[in-house]
Motif scaffolding. Structure first.
Motif, PDB file in Angstrom:
ATOM      1  N   LYS A  84       0.828  -1.216   0.000  1.00  0.00           N
ATOM      2  CA  LYS A  84       0.000   0.000   0.000  1.00  0.00           C
ATOM      3  C   LYS A  84       0.856   1.256   0.000  1.00  0.00           C
ATOM      4  O   LYS A  84       0.435   2.299  -0.493  1.00  0.00           O
ATOM      5  CB  LYS A  84      -0.950  -0.011   1.206  1.00  0.00           C
ATOM      6  CG  LYS A  84      -2.145  -0.955   1.034  1.00  0.00           C
ATOM      7  CD  LYS A  84      -3.191  -0.697   2.101  1.00  0.00           C
ATOM      8  CE  LYS A  84      -4.441  -1.522   1.835  1.00  0.00           C
ATOM      9  NZ  LYS A  84      -5.115  -1.113   0.593  1.00  0.00           N
ATOM     10  N   ALA A 114      -2.168   0.990 -10.375  1.00  0.00           N
ATOM     11  CA  ALA A 114      -1.926   1.442  -9.001  1.00  0.00           C
ATOM     12  C   ALA A 114      -0.486   1.905  -8.824  1.00  0.00           C
ATOM     13  O   ALA A 114      -0.168   2.690  -7.928  1.00  0.00           O
ATOM     14  CB  ALA A 114      -2.239   0.321  -8.009  1.00  0.00           C
ATOM     15  N   GLU A 165       1.426   2.464  -3.621  1.00  0.00           N
ATOM     16  CA  GLU A 165       0.303   2.877  -4.465  1.00  0.00           C
ATOM     17  C   GLU A 165       0.429   4.352  -4.863  1.00  0.00           C
ATOM     18  O   GLU A 165       0.708   5.220  -4.025  1.00  0.00           O
ATOM     19  CB  GLU A 165      -1.021   2.638  -3.757  1.00  0.00           C
ATOM     20  CG  GLU A 165      -1.360   1.150  -3.616  1.00  0.00           C
ATOM     21  CD  GLU A 165      -2.692   0.933  -2.923  1.00  0.00           C
ATOM     22  OE1 GLU A 165      -3.308   1.926  -2.473  1.00  0.00           O
ATOM     23  OE2 GLU A 165      -3.115  -0.240  -2.821  1.00  0.00           O
ATOM     24  N   MET A 185       0.179  -4.565  -9.756  1.00  0.00           N
ATOM     25  CA  MET A 185       0.006  -3.137  -9.488  1.00  0.00           C
ATOM     26  C   MET A 185       0.261  -2.316 -10.745  1.00  0.00           C
ATOM     27  O   MET A 185      -0.435  -1.333 -11.002  1.00  0.00           O
ATOM     28  CB  MET A 185       0.943  -2.692  -8.360  1.00  0.00           C
ATOM     29  CG  MET A 185       0.656  -3.330  -7.012  1.00  0.00           C
ATOM     30  SD  MET A 185       1.771  -2.704  -5.723  1.00  0.00           S
ATOM     31  CE  MET A 185       1.175  -1.014  -5.549  1.00  0.00           C
TER      32      MET A 185
END
Length: 243
Positions: free
Chosen positions: A121, A148, A124, A143
């Motif tokens: 995370k 992302a 991101e 990702m």
């Protein structure tokens, strides 16, 4: 005549002819694995040379930009290329040797960036610098596909160091040896290696499935690699290039 026939039968028994010559391509700026400026051309270059020599095969080595070398191997202008990671896309078209070496990927970024490979995370919305022709670490591929994680693709890892320094990219990912070599070459003291691994992967010699020499090349390399490991020479080569 009997002596010549006997020699040919002996070569055939080992799966390699005395006349086997393989033209193989690799690229620069991948220390300690491949670079013309490194001793023996780098670790994987020395291993490929020595393994084929063990199999009594002749190697002719060319150096090209990574993307060009891969495309020309795909077009069968070269018998093979190295060192490459396995990806689903490449496995459709290429055959792979036994692993040349296993790497552990790390994230390289500016201190205080709070980017953590163990917590995706934190990545991101960030931008990874991924040199053209490189495969992303497996855990980062989804990702990139979803958007992302953004990416920029310069020609080499040296440019990635400069881009992270200038704030044009947030981080790059490579193994610890190559990453630290790139930082040292650039004198980049404002970038550090993350503590967590992004994942491990294996480097290979690859050859196009449709190539007339592909099976012979990989068989010769695999047999020679096994011999290097059995004799202890493989470990000596690795230690020499990673100390």
């Amino acid at each position: 005549m009997k002596r010549a026939v006997g020699w040919l039968m002996l070569c055939a028994a080992f799966g390699v002819s005395h006349a086997d010559t393989f033209v193989v391509v690799t690229g620069n700026d991948y220390a300690p694995f491949a670079d013309q400026k490194l001793p023996e051309g780098g670790m994987t270059t020395e291993i490929v040379k020595r393994a084929l020599a063990e199999s009594k095969a002749e190697l002719k080595l060319d150096w090209q930009p990574w993307s060009r070398g891969l495309e020309e191997t795909k077009a069968a202008r070269f018998a093979g290329t190295f060192p490459y990671l396995k990806t689903p896309e490449r496995e459709v078209e290429f055959l792979y040797s036994q692993p040349i070496y296993t790497i552990e990927d790390r994230l390289f970024a500016k201190p205080g960036s709070n980017l953590d490979a163990a917590n995706l995370k934190t990545l991101e919305g960030k931008k990874i610098c991924l040199p053209l022709g490189w495969a992303p670490a497996a855990k980062l591929a989804p990702m990139l596909k979803s958007g992302a994680l953004k990416q920029d693709q310069p020609k080499d890892i040296s440019t990635c160091v400069k881009m992270v320094q200038a704030g044009r990219a947030d981080f790059f990912v490579t193994d610890q040896f190559q990453g630290n070599a790139a930082l040292q070459a650039a004198g980049a003291k404002d970038i550090s290696m993350g503590a967590s691994t992004v994942g491990s992967a294996t480097l290979h010699l690859i050859a196009i499935k449709s190539g007339s020499q592909s099976k012979a090349l990989l068989d010769a390399f695999n047999n020679g690699l096994a011999a290097l490991k059995k004799s202890g020479e493989y470990e000596r080569i690795v230690n020499k290039h990673t100390k």
